[in-house]
Scaffold this active site. Structure first.
Site, short mmCIF file in Angstrom:
data_model
loop_
_atom_site.label_atom_id
_atom_site.label_comp_id
_atom_site.label_asym_id
_atom_site.label_seq_id
_atom_site.Cartn_x
_atom_site.Cartn_y
_atom_site.Cartn_z
N ASN A 123 -6.39 3.11 -23.40
CA ASN A 123 -7.83 3.18 -23.58
C ASN A 123 -8.21 2.26 -24.75
O ASN A 123 -7.96 2.61 -25.90
CB ASN A 123 -8.24 4.63 -23.86
CG ASN A 123 -9.73 4.77 -24.14
OD1 ASN A 123 -10.49 3.82 -24.00
ND2 ASN A 123 -10.13 5.96 -24.56
N LYS A 151 -11.06 1.57 -25.80
CA LYS A 151 -12.31 2.02 -26.45
C LYS A 151 -13.24 0.82 -26.65
O LYS A 151 -13.21 -0.11 -25.83
CB LYS A 151 -11.99 2.76 -27.74
CG LYS A 151 -10.98 3.90 -27.50
CD LYS A 151 -10.83 4.84 -28.64
CE LYS A 151 -9.82 5.92 -28.28
NZ LYS A 151 -9.63 6.92 -29.31
N HIS A 165 -14.07 12.03 -22.23
CA HIS A 165 -13.34 11.76 -23.48
C HIS A 165 -14.05 12.48 -24.62
O HIS A 165 -15.28 12.56 -24.64
CB HIS A 165 -13.29 10.25 -23.73
CG HIS A 165 -12.31 9.89 -24.80
ND1 HIS A 165 -12.58 10.07 -26.14
CD2 HIS A 165 -11.05 9.40 -24.74
CE1 HIS A 165 -11.52 9.69 -26.84
NE2 HIS A 165 -10.57 9.29 -26.02
N GLU A 169 -14.71 11.62 -27.52
CA GLU A 169 -15.69 10.80 -28.25
C GLU A 169 -17.03 10.82 -27.52
O GLU A 169 -18.08 10.79 -28.14
CB GLU A 169 -15.16 9.36 -28.41
CG GLU A 169 -14.04 9.31 -29.45
CD GLU A 169 -13.05 8.19 -29.25
OE1 GLU A 169 -13.33 7.23 -28.53
OE2 GLU A 169 -11.95 8.30 -29.85
N GLY A 204 -6.27 9.42 -33.16
CA GLY A 204 -6.44 8.44 -34.22
C GLY A 204 -6.09 8.94 -35.61
O GLY A 204 -6.39 8.29 -36.61
N GLY A 247 -4.52 5.29 -27.26
CA GLY A 247 -5.70 4.64 -27.82
C GLY A 247 -5.29 3.50 -28.73
O GLY A 247 -4.98 2.40 -28.28
N GLY A 248 -5.26 3.77 -30.04
CA GLY A 248 -4.98 2.75 -31.05
C GLY A 248 -3.78 1.86 -30.74
O GLY A 248 -3.88 0.63 -30.85
P1 13P Z 1 -5.16 7.36 -30.31
O1 13P Z 1 -3.96 7.02 -29.50
O2 13P Z 1 -5.68 6.24 -31.16
O3 13P Z 1 -4.97 8.63 -31.08
O4 13P Z 1 -6.35 7.65 -29.27
C1 13P Z 1 -6.13 8.54 -28.25
C2 13P Z 1 -7.28 8.46 -27.34
O5 13P Z 1 -8.38 8.87 -27.64
C3 13P Z 1 -7.05 7.83 -26.04
O6 13P Z 1 -8.09 8.11 -25.17
#
Ligand code: 13P
Length: 249
Positions: free
Chosen positions: A8, A10, A93, A95, A171, A232-233
């Site tokens: 992802n 983002k 998600h 967020e 994150g 994510g990151g």
């Molecule tokens: P991180 O891997 O940065 O913790 O993010 C996870 C995430 O929200 C993937 O959708």
């Protein structure tokens, strides 16, 4: 066991930056038995189609409108992304739940719209640290699943993956223990069994997200009760992501 690894991105990378990122993944992913799905911003989807066609990599969007079309300035519909060859969409998600105030009713509608348009859904669920501290994490996530899957038929679950993403682990570099993940995966499967059937519970894919990176991917992806990871990151760094994506095969 073959795993599903979803990246992802983002709201990161420009379309031109994404082009070289995607080309690297498409090349380096050759030979992996895992399924790899990259979810870039909407603006990169046509580049994803161009680069990932004929490769081992699929791609998805990070959101869709719950409506099919209409006077909804700035929104993107399921049909639009499907037309670009998009296979997956991330829905619910944390967020979006927290920062864009999406509730389970909206999420349920989005899932129905996605499925009606032939998209596969990565449904994100997960609790806050407070909910976990109150020992309500499993109850909370089971209720999310109950609300989010209302009216979805059992045969449609083939196109749904559940991503357990504890909000506090996203994150943050905070790691959830394998035991806690196992307990949650069992709770998720119990809820799916309650709502549908033992067969549906056994067959549904459950993946984990929240600070998955180079240091913990080996351990996480070797857990046999997990079907994969939502990254994510660490998906932003192409070399790290390739290592994670090729793990455990
Ligand atoms: P991180 O891997 O940065 O913790 O993010 C996870 C995430 O929200 C993937 O959708």
């Amino acid at each position: 066991m073959k795993k599903l690894i979803v990246g992802n991105l983002k709201m990161n990378t420009t379309p031109s930056e994404f082009k070289s990122y995607a080309m690297t993944i498409a090349t380096k992913a050759k030979g992996t038995k895992n399924s790899i799905v990259i979810c870039p911003p909407y603006t990169h989807l046509s580049t994803a189609k161009e680069i990932f066609s004929g490769s081992k990599v699929s791609f998805g969007a990070q959101n869709i409108s719950e409506e099919e079309n209409g006077s909804l300035t700035g929104e993107i519909s399921a049909r639009m992304i499907k037309d670009l060859g998009t296979e997956y969409v991330i829905i619910g998600h944390s967020e979006r739940r927290q920062k864009f105030k999406e509730n389970d009713k909206t999420i349920n509608k989005k899932i129905k719209t996605a499925l009606a348009n032939g998209l596969k859904v990565v449904l994100c669920v997960g609790e806050t640290l407070q909910t976990r501290a109150n020992k309500q994490a499993c109850t909370f996530v089971r209720k999310q699943i109950d609300d989010d899957l209302k009216g979805i038929y059992e045969n449609e679950l083939e196109s749904v993956v559940i991503a357990y993403e504890p909000i506090w682990a996203i994150g943050s570099g905070k790691n959830v223990t394998a035991k806690d993940i196992q307990k949650m995966v069992e709770a998720i499967r119990k809820e799916v069994e309650y709502l549908y059937s033992p067969k549906a519970s056994k067959n549904i894919s459950v993946i984990y997200g929240g600070s998955v990176g180079l240091s913990n991917c080996k351990k996480l992806l070797s857990l046999e009760f997990l079907n994969g990871a939502l990254v994510g990151g660490a998906s932003l760094d192409v070399d790290s992501f390739v290592v994670i994506a090729k793990e455990n095969y």
